[in-house]
Motif scaffolding. Structure first.
Motif, mmCIF file in Angstrom:
data_model
loop_
_atom_site.group_PDB
_atom_site.id
_atom_site.type_symbol
_atom_site.label_atom_id
_atom_site.label_comp_id
_atom_site.label_asym_id
_atom_site.label_seq_id
_atom_site.Cartn_x
_atom_site.Cartn_y
_atom_site.Cartn_z
ATOM 1 N N HIS A 7 0.840 -1.202 0.000
ATOM 2 C CA HIS A 7 0.000 0.000 0.000
ATOM 3 C C HIS A 7 0.875 1.252 0.000
ATOM 4 O O HIS A 7 0.506 2.277 -0.593
ATOM 5 N N ARG A 8 2.023 1.185 0.621
ATOM 6 C CA ARG A 8 2.930 2.330 0.659
ATOM 7 C C ARG A 8 3.392 2.705 -0.742
ATOM 8 O O ARG A 8 3.489 3.890 -1.073
ATOM 9 N N HIS A 9 3.683 1.706 -1.582
ATOM 10 C CA HIS A 9 4.093 1.991 -2.957
ATOM 11 C C HIS A 9 3.008 2.768 -3.701
ATOM 12 O O HIS A 9 3.286 3.737 -4.417
ATOM 13 N N ILE A 10 1.750 2.346 -3.523
ATOM 14 C CA ILE A 10 0.642 3.024 -4.200
ATOM 15 C C ILE A 10 0.448 4.424 -3.634
ATOM 16 O O ILE A 10 0.134 5.371 -4.361
ATOM 17 N N GLU A 11 0.678 4.573 -2.330
ATOM 18 C CA GLU A 11 0.561 5.881 -1.692
ATOM 19 C C GLU A 11 1.606 6.844 -2.257
ATOM 20 O O GLU A 11 1.304 8.021 -2.519
ATOM 21 N N VAL A 12 2.804 6.334 -2.468
ATOM 22 C CA VAL A 12 3.864 7.163 -3.049
ATOM 23 C C VAL A 12 3.507 7.535 -4.483
ATOM 24 O O VAL A 12 3.662 8.694 -4.901
ATOM 25 N N PHE A 13 3.053 6.572 -5.248
ATOM 26 C CA PHE A 13 2.646 6.842 -6.639
ATOM 27 C C PHE A 13 1.570 7.926 -6.669
ATOM 28 O O PHE A 13 1.626 8.861 -7.472
ATOM 29 N N ARG A 14 0.579 7.820 -5.797
ATOM 30 C CA ARG A 14 -0.507 8.800 -5.771
ATOM 31 C C ARG A 14 0.030 10.189 -5.424
ATOM 32 O O ARG A 14 -0.387 11.200 -6.018
ATOM 33 N N ALA A 15 0.953 10.257 -4.463
ATOM 34 C CA ALA A 15 1.505 11.547 -4.058
ATOM 35 C C ALA A 15 2.301 12.184 -5.196
ATOM 36 O O ALA A 15 2.225 13.401 -5.412
ATOM 37 N N VAL A 16 3.036 11.394 -5.940
ATOM 38 C CA VAL A 16 3.805 11.917 -7.076
ATOM 39 C C VAL A 16 2.863 12.414 -8.163
ATOM 40 O O VAL A 16 3.063 13.486 -8.743
ATOM 41 N N MET A 17 1.822 11.645 -8.447
ATOM 42 C CA MET A 17 0.867 12.056 -9.465
ATOM 43 C C MET A 17 0.135 13.334 -9.042
ATOM 44 O O MET A 17 -0.185 14.193 -9.864
ATOM 45 N N THR A 18 -0.120 13.469 -7.751
ATOM 46 C CA THR A 18 -0.850 14.636 -7.254
ATOM 47 C C THR A 18 -0.004 15.892 -7.296
ATOM 48 O O THR A 18 -0.485 16.972 -7.671
ATOM 49 N N THR A 19 1.281 15.769 -6.933
ATOM 50 C CA THR A 19 2.142 16.957 -6.818
ATOM 51 C C THR A 19 3.018 17.189 -8.044
ATOM 52 O O THR A 19 3.472 18.311 -8.279
ATOM 53 N N GLY A 20 3.279 16.135 -8.822
ATOM 54 C CA GLY A 20 4.087 16.271 -10.030
ATOM 55 C C GLY A 20 5.573 16.141 -9.823
ATOM 56 O O GLY A 20 6.346 16.264 -10.780
ATOM 57 N N SER A 21 6.017 15.868 -8.587
ATOM 58 C CA SER A 21 7.454 15.725 -8.344
ATOM 59 C C SER A 21 7.690 14.894 -7.099
ATOM 60 O O SER A 21 6.812 14.767 -6.237
ATOM 61 N N ALA A 22 8.890 14.355 -6.995
ATOM 62 C CA ALA A 22 9.250 13.592 -5.807
ATOM 63 C C ALA A 22 9.360 14.506 -4.591
ATOM 64 O O ALA A 22 9.028 14.119 -3.468
ATOM 65 N N THR A 23 9.829 15.728 -4.827
ATOM 66 C CA THR A 23 9.951 16.674 -3.716
ATOM 67 C C THR A 23 8.573 17.025 -3.154
ATOM 68 O O THR A 23 8.357 17.029 -1.942
ATOM 69 N N GLY A 24 7.651 17.316 -4.053
ATOM 70 C CA GLY A 24 6.295 17.626 -3.602
ATOM 71 C C GLY A 24 5.636 16.447 -2.919
ATOM 72 O O GLY A 24 4.927 16.609 -1.918
ATOM 73 N N ALA A 25 5.883 15.237 -3.444
ATOM 74 C CA ALA A 25 5.326 14.037 -2.829
ATOM 75 C C ALA A 25 5.891 13.836 -1.435
ATOM 76 O O ALA A 25 5.181 13.439 -0.508
ATOM 77 N N ALA A 26 7.185 14.112 -1.270
ATOM 78 C CA ALA A 26 7.815 13.963 0.044
ATOM 79 C C ALA A 26 7.168 14.902 1.060
ATOM 80 O O ALA A 26 6.924 14.525 2.207
ATOM 81 N N THR A 27 6.910 16.136 0.635
ATOM 82 C CA THR A 27 6.251 17.093 1.526
ATOM 83 C C THR A 27 4.856 16.604 1.898
ATOM 84 O O THR A 27 4.439 16.676 3.060
ATOM 85 N N LEU A 28 4.119 16.105 0.900
ATOM 86 C CA LEU A 28 2.758 15.627 1.145
ATOM 87 C C LEU A 28 2.740 14.456 2.110
ATOM 88 O O LEU A 28 1.838 14.331 2.946
#
Length: 306
Positions: A7-28
């Motif tokens: 589930h963590r992998h999918i959560e990371v994928f969703r965060a990247v798709m939502t923010t458009g970057s790994a940095t934004g996903a990390a913040t989220l």
């Protein structure tokens, strides 16, 4: 391999798709950019194909990522509904009564009962699901709803049946039809008349056809449809006479559509179904009382005038 996708992998994928970057996903995710990049790369490794094109520090989703994103969004919305429901269950004012009923009863009996209930208990909430037999009986037997409304005499396994209403089917006809001048219609009155029928597999259709067959009365069977509301709409347009349940006839009556009682009986019964193995909400009993009151009021309105 799929069992290693978490589930963590999918959560990371969703965060990247939502923010458009790994940095934004990390913040989220309250994580770090290297951790997000590592988990995203691991997801792609487990899948066996890339999801993003890396370009100038940005992650551009490819076609496979976009297709996966559609599925993730649907799943996340479902999870959010589950969470909302779980939180609502902890609030007394948010208790929701799940009602399963035949489509005909969702517009001809239940609305009046719901109005009675909500007038007394403004905080009560109803979730109404119309469903035809036999799925209605199957779902009630599976204890999926707090209360059901059925026209069958027998109670499904695991339920208790409480009678609400016992009437007869009636004729619906255009208000300007010559037969509307009569107070009671016999089988012979339908001879040669255009007739709108329920579908061939409907149990009421079989009873109606049997009555006319025994009487030797031939009708013009020009139109058939699947439910009583649709039948009434066809009759209102002047396509013929019909026989439907009295609740729908009463609900659909208008300046263009009349109903008349029949000299022969085609029984119409309504009963409430209560699940025996599902914890009862305290609001179910007031709803049942409202249904009983509404059924009595409708029966009075449908009683023959003397």
């Amino acid at each position: 391999m799929s069992s290693r996708i978490s589930h963590r992998h999918i959560e990371v994928f969703r965060a990247v798709m939502t923010t458009g970057s790994a940095t934004g996903a990390a913040t989220l995710l309250a994580s770090s950019q290297p951790t997000v990049s590592r988990e995203l790369a691991r997801l792609e490794q487990l899948l066996g194909y890339p999801l993003f094109v890396r370009s100038q520090g940005r992650l551009r989703p490819n076609a496979r990522a976009l297709a996966l994103w559609d599925e993730v969004q649907r799943s996340w919305q479902g999870l959010e509904r589950v969470v909302d429901r779980a939180l609502a269950l902890g609030r007394a004012e948010e208790a929701q009564i799940g009602v399963l009923c035949l489509p005909a009863l969702s517009h001809a009996l239940l609305p009046g009962a719901a109005a009675r209930l909500l007038a007394r208990y403004p905080q009560a909430r109803l979730a109404v699901t119309p469903q035809e037999s036999p799925l209605l009986e199957e779902w009630m037997a599976a204890q999926r709803f707090d209360l059901g409304l059925s026209e069958h005499d027998a109670a499904p396994a695991g339920t208790q049946a409480l009678p609400l209403l016992a009437l007869d089917e009636v004729c619906v006809l255009p208000a300007d039809h010559p037969l509307a001048a009569r107070t009671l219609l016999r089988a012979e009155d339908f001879a040669g008349q255009p007739f709108v029928s329920l579908s061939a597999d409907d149990p009421y259709r079989r009873q109606i056809d049997a009555v006319f067959a025994r009487a030797g009365v031939a009708r013009q069977l020009r139109v058939q449809t699947h439910n009583a509301v649709a039948v009434c709409a066809m009759v209102e347009q002047g396509l013929g006479l019909a026989i439907v349940n009295p609740l729908t006839a009463l609900a659909c009556a208008s300046a263009k559509l009349a109903w008349r009682p029949l000299a022969f009986s085609i029984p119409f019964r309504v009963q409430a179904l209560l699940p025996l193995h599902r914890p009862a909400l305290p609001e179910v009993q007031p709803l049942l009382q409202a249904l009983q009151e509404e059924a009595a009021a409708l029966a009075q309105r449908l009683a023959p005038r003397t």
